[in-house]
Design a protein around this motif. Structure first.
Motif, PDB file in Angstrom:
ATOM      1  N   GLN A   1       0.815  -1.208   0.000  1.00 21.66           N
ATOM      2  CA  GLN A   1       0.000   0.000   0.000  1.00 21.66           C
ATOM      3  C   GLN A   1       0.856   1.269   0.000  1.00 21.66           C
ATOM      4  N   GLN A   2       2.069   1.195   0.544  1.00 15.64           N
ATOM      5  CA  GLN A   2       2.906   2.375   0.651  1.00 15.64           C
ATOM      6  C   GLN A   2       3.786   2.594  -0.570  1.00 15.64           C
ATOM      7  N   ARG A   3       3.898   1.613  -1.431  1.00 16.80           N
ATOM      8  CA  ARG A   3       4.814   1.694  -2.565  1.00 16.80           C
ATOM      9  C   ARG A   3       4.284   2.647  -3.627  1.00 16.80           C
ATOM     10  N   SER A   4       5.142   3.522  -4.099  1.00 22.12           N
ATOM     11  CA  SER A   4       4.772   4.461  -5.154  1.00 22.12           C
ATOM     12  C   SER A   4       4.898   3.764  -6.501  1.00 22.12           C
ATOM     13  N   GLU A   5       3.896   3.943  -7.346  1.00 19.48           N
ATOM     14  CA  GLU A   5       3.913   3.394  -8.687  1.00 19.48           C
ATOM     15  C   GLU A   5       3.567   4.522  -9.650  1.00 19.48           C
ATOM     16  N   ALA A   6       3.768   4.283 -10.931  1.00 21.25           N
ATOM     17  CA  ALA A   6       3.536   5.354 -11.897  1.00 21.25           C
ATOM     18  C   ALA A   6       2.749   4.851 -13.102  1.00 21.25           C
ATOM     19  N   ILE A   7       2.045   5.808 -13.715  1.00 23.70           N
ATOM     20  CA  ILE A   7       1.374   5.552 -14.983  1.00 23.70           C
ATOM     21  C   ILE A   7       1.959   6.502 -16.026  1.00 23.70           C
ATOM     22  N   SER A   8       1.891   6.079 -17.259  1.00 21.83           N
ATOM     23  CA  SER A   8       2.314   6.899 -18.384  1.00 21.83           C
ATOM     24  C   SER A   8       1.054   7.336 -19.119  1.00 21.83           C
TER      25      SER A   8
ATOM     26  N   ASN B   1      -8.696  12.181 -26.046  1.00 22.16           N
ATOM     27  CA  ASN B   1      -8.851  10.939 -25.291  1.00 22.16           C
ATOM     28  C   ASN B   1      -7.493  10.442 -24.834  1.00 22.16           C
ATOM     29  N   LEU B   2      -7.398  10.142 -23.561  1.00 22.66           N
ATOM     30  CA  LEU B   2      -6.128   9.744 -22.946  1.00 22.66           C
ATOM     31  C   LEU B   2      -5.763   8.303 -23.245  1.00 22.66           C
ATOM     32  N   THR B   3      -4.484   8.078 -23.414  1.00 30.52           N
ATOM     33  CA  THR B   3      -3.919   6.724 -23.437  1.00 30.52           C
ATOM     34  C   THR B   3      -3.213   6.567 -22.097  1.00 30.52           C
ATOM     35  N   VAL B   4      -3.654   5.591 -21.309  1.00 26.13           N
ATOM     36  CA  VAL B   4      -3.119   5.397 -19.969  1.00 26.13           C
ATOM     37  C   VAL B   4      -2.589   3.985 -19.845  1.00 26.13           C
ATOM     38  N   GLN B   5      -1.353   3.857 -19.399  1.00 27.31           N
ATOM     39  CA  GLN B   5      -0.784   2.526 -19.166  1.00 27.31           C
ATOM     40  C   GLN B   5       0.165   2.585 -17.982  1.00 27.31           C
ATOM     41  N   GLU B   6       0.396   1.429 -17.386  1.00 28.01           N
ATOM     42  CA  GLU B   6       1.345   1.362 -16.286  1.00 28.01           C
ATOM     43  C   GLU B   6       2.724   1.705 -16.830  1.00 28.01           C
ATOM     44  N   ALA B   7       3.445   2.558 -16.117  1.00 30.45           N
ATOM     45  CA  ALA B   7       4.786   2.953 -16.556  1.00 30.45           C
ATOM     46  C   ALA B   7       5.742   1.796 -16.324  1.00 30.45           C
ATOM     47  N   SER B   8       6.672   1.627 -17.234  1.00 33.66           N
ATOM     48  CA  SER B   8       7.682   0.573 -17.086  1.00 33.66           C
ATOM     49  C   SER B   8       8.812   1.089 -16.212  1.00 33.66           C
ATOM     50  N   ASP B   9       9.646   0.178 -15.751  1.00 34.75           N
ATOM     51  CA  ASP B   9      10.777   0.553 -14.893  1.00 34.75           C
ATOM     52  C   ASP B   9      11.759   1.470 -15.616  1.00 34.75           C
ATOM     53  N   SER B  10      11.782   1.418 -16.939  1.00 42.59           N
ATOM     54  CA  SER B  10      12.725   2.254 -17.693  1.00 42.59           C
ATOM     55  C   SER B  10      12.208   3.673 -17.889  1.00 42.59           C
ATOM     56  N   ASP B  11      10.938   3.937 -17.493  1.00 42.38           N
ATOM     57  CA  ASP B  11      10.367   5.284 -17.650  1.00 42.38           C
ATOM     58  C   ASP B  11      10.934   6.200 -16.664  1.00 42.38           C
TER      59      ASP B  11
ATOM     60  N   ASP C   1       8.560  15.180 -22.907  1.00 40.94           N
ATOM     61  CA  ASP C   1       8.347  15.633 -24.284  1.00 40.94           C
ATOM     62  C   ASP C   1       7.016  15.169 -24.869  1.00 40.94           C
ATOM     63  N   SER C   2       6.728  13.894 -24.758  1.00 39.21           N
ATOM     64  CA  SER C   2       5.546  13.366 -25.435  1.00 39.21           C
ATOM     65  C   SER C   2       4.548  12.685 -24.502  1.00 39.21           C
ATOM     66  N   ARG C   3       4.804  12.736 -23.204  1.00 40.38           N
ATOM     67  CA  ARG C   3       3.912  12.055 -22.257  1.00 40.38           C
ATOM     68  C   ARG C   3       4.075  12.634 -20.863  1.00 40.38           C
ATOM     69  N   ALA C   4       3.162  12.225 -20.011  1.00 35.32           N
ATOM     70  CA  ALA C   4       3.235  12.601 -18.602  1.00 35.32           C
ATOM     71  C   ALA C   4       3.423  11.338 -17.777  1.00 35.32           C
ATOM     72  N   LEU C   5       4.233  11.424 -16.754  1.00 33.50           N
ATOM     73  CA  LEU C   5       4.361  10.341 -15.775  1.00 33.50           C
ATOM     74  C   LEU C   5       3.706  10.814 -14.491  1.00 33.50           C
ATOM     75  N   ILE C   6       2.757  10.026 -14.024  1.00 31.57           N
ATOM     76  CA  ILE C   6       2.034  10.373 -12.800  1.00 31.57           C
ATOM     77  C   ILE C   6       2.364   9.316 -11.755  1.00 31.57           C
ATOM     78  N   HIS C   7       2.987   9.742 -10.660  1.00 32.48           N
ATOM     79  CA  HIS C   7       3.352   8.838  -9.568  1.00 32.48           C
ATOM     80  C   HIS C   7       2.258   8.900  -8.519  1.00 32.48           C
ATOM     81  N   MET C   8       1.883   7.727  -8.013  1.00 35.80           N
ATOM     82  CA  MET C   8       0.807   7.676  -7.029  1.00 35.80           C
ATOM     83  C   MET C   8       1.036   6.566  -6.013  1.00 35.80           C
ATOM     84  N   TYR C   9       0.456   6.765  -4.834  1.00 40.24           N
ATOM     85  CA  TYR C   9       0.449   5.790  -3.756  1.00 40.24           C
ATOM     86  C   TYR C   9      -0.951   5.202  -3.646  1.00 40.24           C
ATOM     87  N   GLY C  10      -0.991   4.011  -3.100  1.00 41.66           N
ATOM     88  CA  GLY C  10      -2.270   3.404  -2.772  1.00 41.66           C
ATOM     89  C   GLY C  10      -2.441   2.064  -3.454  1.00 41.66           C
ATOM     90  N   LEU C  11      -2.855   1.112  -2.685  1.00 40.21           N
ATOM     91  CA  LEU C  11      -3.091  -0.231  -3.197  1.00 40.21           C
ATOM     92  C   LEU C  11      -4.132  -0.180  -4.307  1.00 40.21           C
TER      93      LEU C  11
END
Length: 103
Positions: free
Chosen positions: A23-30, A93-103, A64-74
């Motif tokens: 629950q405490q781990r930060s994750e990101a979406i692209s 219309n947004l394209t939303v996907q889980e960010a990869s570790d290389s992002d 440049d071409s995308r946003a990375l959004i970092h968030m907390y919460g299970l």
């Protein structure tokens, strides 16, 4: 101190308890598909409002071409990915996907 009891509570040595829970781990979406002509602060504000119901947003990076959004919460990333294809405004219309570790 391992296994000590105080008023019915069992205490554990902090060295045996993981410091970071799921629950405490930060994750990101692209995110792509937004209006690139928006000023950066306006875009950050719009993205923050759009994804606020998904979890606690800790940072938004506009690249440049995308946003990375970092968030907390299970489950926050999974909830955010469900917003794939939604309109941020202006017919974009947004394209939303889980960010990869290389992002």
């Amino acid at each position: 101190m391992e296994g000590s009891r105080i008023e019915g509570l069992t205490l554990k040595d902090s060295r045996t308890v993981p410091v970071e829970s799921e629950q405490q781990r930060s994750e990101a979406i692209s995110v792509t598909g937004y209006d690139p002509s928006l000023p950066q602060e306006d875009l950050k504000s719009a993205l923050s409002k759009h994804f606020a119901s998904c979890g606690e947003i800790t940072d938004i990076l506009i690249l440049d071409s995308r946003a990375l959004i970092h968030m907390y919460g299970l489950g926050s990333v999974q909830r955010a990915v469900r917003l794939h294809g939604t309109d941020l405004g202006g017919g974009f219309n947004l394209t939303v996907q889980e960010a990869s570790d290389s992002d």
